[in-house]
Scaffold this motif. Structure first.
Motif, PDB file in Angstrom:
ATOM      1  N   PRO A   3       0.917  -0.754   0.206  1.00  0.00           N
ATOM      2  CA  PRO A   3      -0.170   0.032  -0.398  1.00  0.00           C
ATOM      3  C   PRO A   3       0.591   1.457  -0.190  1.00  0.00           C
ATOM      4  O   PRO A   3       1.595   1.493   0.700  1.00  0.00           O
ATOM      5  CB  PRO A   3      -0.976  -0.260   1.196  1.00  0.00           C
ATOM      6  N   GLY A   4       0.902   2.513  -1.242  1.00  0.00           N
ATOM      7  CA  GLY A   4       1.751   3.730  -1.473  1.00  0.00           C
ATOM      8  C   GLY A   4       1.213   4.500  -0.378  1.00  0.00           C
ATOM      9  O   GLY A   4      -0.067   4.982   0.149  1.00  0.00           O
ATOM     10  N   VAL A   5       1.858   5.485   0.013  1.00  0.00           N
ATOM     11  CA  VAL A   5       1.647   6.393   1.085  1.00  0.00           C
ATOM     12  C   VAL A   5       2.520   7.220  -0.348  1.00  0.00           C
ATOM     13  O   VAL A   5       3.300   7.582  -0.379  1.00  0.00           O
ATOM     14  CB  VAL A   5       2.078   6.728   2.463  1.00  0.00           C
ATOM     15  N   ILE A   6       1.263   8.451  -1.162  1.00  0.00           N
ATOM     16  CA  ILE A   6       1.692   8.435  -2.352  1.00  0.00           C
ATOM     17  C   ILE A   6       1.908  10.485  -1.807  1.00  0.00           C
ATOM     18  O   ILE A   6       0.956  10.993  -1.218  1.00  0.00           O
ATOM     19  CB  ILE A   6       0.789   9.124  -3.107  1.00  0.00           C
ATOM     20  N   GLU A   7       2.928  10.905  -2.100  1.00  0.00           N
ATOM     21  CA  GLU A   7       3.141  12.407  -1.655  1.00  0.00           C
ATOM     22  C   GLU A   7       3.256  13.624  -3.449  1.00  0.00           C
ATOM     23  O   GLU A   7       2.825  14.166  -2.870  1.00  0.00           O
ATOM     24  CB  GLU A   7       4.312  12.169  -1.371  1.00  0.00           C
ATOM     25  N   TYR A   8       3.162  12.837  -4.106  1.00  0.00           N
ATOM     26  CA  TYR A   8       3.015  13.701  -5.093  1.00  0.00           C
ATOM     27  C   TYR A   8       2.344  12.505  -6.487  1.00  0.00           C
ATOM     28  O   TYR A   8       2.879  11.566  -6.573  1.00  0.00           O
ATOM     29  CB  TYR A   8       4.475  14.701  -5.620  1.00  0.00           C
ATOM     30  N   ALA A   9       1.464  13.850  -7.311  1.00  0.00           N
ATOM     31  CA  ALA A   9       1.008  12.859  -8.339  1.00  0.00           C
ATOM     32  C   ALA A   9       0.713  13.738  -9.167  1.00  0.00           C
ATOM     33  O   ALA A   9      -0.203  14.750  -9.180  1.00  0.00           O
ATOM     34  CB  ALA A   9      -0.448  11.955  -7.824  1.00  0.00           C
ATOM     35  N   ALA A  10       1.195  13.291 -10.809  1.00  0.00           N
ATOM     36  CA  ALA A  10       0.687  14.056 -11.389  1.00  0.00           C
ATOM     37  C   ALA A  10      -0.269  13.128 -12.814  1.00  0.00           C
ATOM     38  O   ALA A  10       0.097  11.395 -12.941  1.00  0.00           O
ATOM     39  CB  ALA A  10       1.979  15.299 -12.342  1.00  0.00           C
ATOM     40  N   GLY A  11      -1.162  13.368 -13.427  1.00  0.00           N
ATOM     41  CA  GLY A  11      -1.718  13.351 -14.252  1.00  0.00           C
ATOM     42  C   GLY A  11      -1.925  12.865 -16.111  1.00  0.00           C
ATOM     43  O   GLY A  11      -1.777  14.100 -15.755  1.00  0.00           O
ATOM     44  N   ALA A  12      -1.921  12.925 -16.879  1.00  0.00           N
ATOM     45  CA  ALA A  12      -2.166  13.377 -18.643  1.00  0.00           C
ATOM     46  C   ALA A  12      -3.669  14.326 -18.538  1.00  0.00           C
ATOM     47  O   ALA A  12      -4.424  13.025 -18.912  1.00  0.00           O
ATOM     48  CB  ALA A  12      -1.509  12.119 -19.267  1.00  0.00           C
ATOM     49  N   VAL A  13      -3.959  15.403 -17.879  1.00  0.00           N
ATOM     50  CA  VAL A  13      -5.425  16.271 -18.180  1.00  0.00           C
ATOM     51  C   VAL A  13      -5.744  15.659 -19.523  1.00  0.00           C
ATOM     52  O   VAL A  13      -4.898  16.125 -20.538  1.00  0.00           O
ATOM     53  CB  VAL A  13      -4.152  17.134 -17.792  1.00  0.00           C
ATOM     54  N   GLY A  14      -6.449  15.608 -19.637  1.00  0.00           N
ATOM     55  CA  GLY A  14      -7.498  15.546 -21.055  1.00  0.00           C
ATOM     56  C   GLY A  14      -7.171  14.242 -21.752  1.00  0.00           C
ATOM     57  O   GLY A  14      -8.434  13.764 -22.320  1.00  0.00           O
ATOM     58  N   GLU A  15      -6.843  13.149 -21.272  1.00  0.00           N
ATOM     59  CA  GLU A  15      -7.177  11.978 -21.344  1.00  0.00           C
ATOM     60  C   GLU A  15      -7.701  11.137 -21.128  1.00  0.00           C
ATOM     61  O   GLU A  15      -8.883  11.594 -19.804  1.00  0.00           O
ATOM     62  CB  GLU A  15      -6.144  10.933 -21.381  1.00  0.00           C
TER      63      GLU A  15
END
Length: 268
Positions: free
Chosen positions: A140-152
């Motif tokens: 189980p990850g503890v995510i500090e930063y996330a970014a995604g391909a907006v618009g996909e």
């Protein structure tokens, strides 16, 4: 946006079972902190002339006990969460246009749809060996930063307890092609062997960085197609990774159950 419900696949069940287990370096950390706590607990029963020594030991014991409590509680909660999902046997599939992807401050990530709906999910991450290589197991990850391909367009497979089982970007598939190892590849892995590597060609759709305690470098996971890869290349990456970047990821498949090795990442 579309929603549907279906049965868990065998891969989903394996992922959930893996999440409910404690193994690898997580297990070693739990055992280490538990043993240290027991040692300080035993010191409290040893007569000491200095009151300051006893108070100091008691404070350290309370600190270590609290740390162990929360660590073991987290393990128990994840195990219970995984088992509830398996017992239910079903998952939801959401397909939407991605408006945003961000860490939510509670260890998970928020997928924001173009309609404004927010899906707050727990993210399983591939395990990491002592040598820093990606494993087939999950934690189980503890995510500090996330970014995604907006618009996909993105398809999320979600368990009944909010665990992210699978992510698919239908318009950004990855292509895998075998290739012969070059002399540079052989020098990178420190072996002079013939064989093939795998080249994954596609667009980076997500970048996830888990919380890193200490001063070490942060692990970075990138999603290409529907697969997360731990970005720990044997050769330094020349391009900063970000969603939307077209890349060639060169991977050396592991032998005899060994983990795959990421050789390097090239911009397309």
């Amino acid at each position: 946006m579309t929603r549907q419900e279906t049965q868990l696949t065998e891969t989903d069940v394996q992922l959930l079972q893996s999440l409910g287990q404690v193994k690898g370096r997580r297990l070693r950390l739990l055992v280490f902190f538990t043993c240290v706590t027991l040692v300080f607990g035993l010191l409290l029963f040893i007569p000491a002339e200095a009151a300051g020594f006893t108070i100091g030991v008691a404070l350290i014991f309370l600190l270590m006990f609290s740390l162990c409590y929360f660590m073991w509680r987290g393990v128990w909660l994840m195990r219970r969460r995984s088992q509830r999902s398996i017992d239910n046997g079903r998952k939801g599939i959401i397909e939407m246009q991605l408006k945003g992807l961000q860490a939510n401050g509670r260890g998970g990530v928020d997928y924001v749809a173009d309609s404004g709906e927010v899906y707050r999910l727990a993210v399983p991450l591939p395990g990491v060996s002592v040598l820093g290589r990606q494993l087939a197991s999950w934690y189980p990850g503890v995510i500090e930063y996330a970014a995604g391909a907006v618009g996909e367009r993105v398809q999320l497979h979600i368990s009944v307890t909010g665990v992210l089982l699978r992510v698919v970007y239908p318009d950004s598939p990855a292509v895998k092609a075998p290739a012969v190892l070059t002399e540079t590849d052989k020098r990178l892995v420190g072996e002079h062997r013939d064989g093939e590597k795998m080249i994954i060609i596609g667009k980076i759709t997500e970048v996830l960085v888990p919380l890193q305690r200490g001063k070490g470098l942060h692990d970075t996971y990138i999603r290409i197609g529907d697969t997360l890869y731990l970005l720990k290349p044997l050769r330094q990456t020349e391009h900063p990774v970000s969603p939307g970047l077209e890349v060639h990821l060169h991977v050396l498949p592991g032998r005899n159950g060994e983990a795959d090795k990421v050789l390097y990442l090239l911009g397309a």
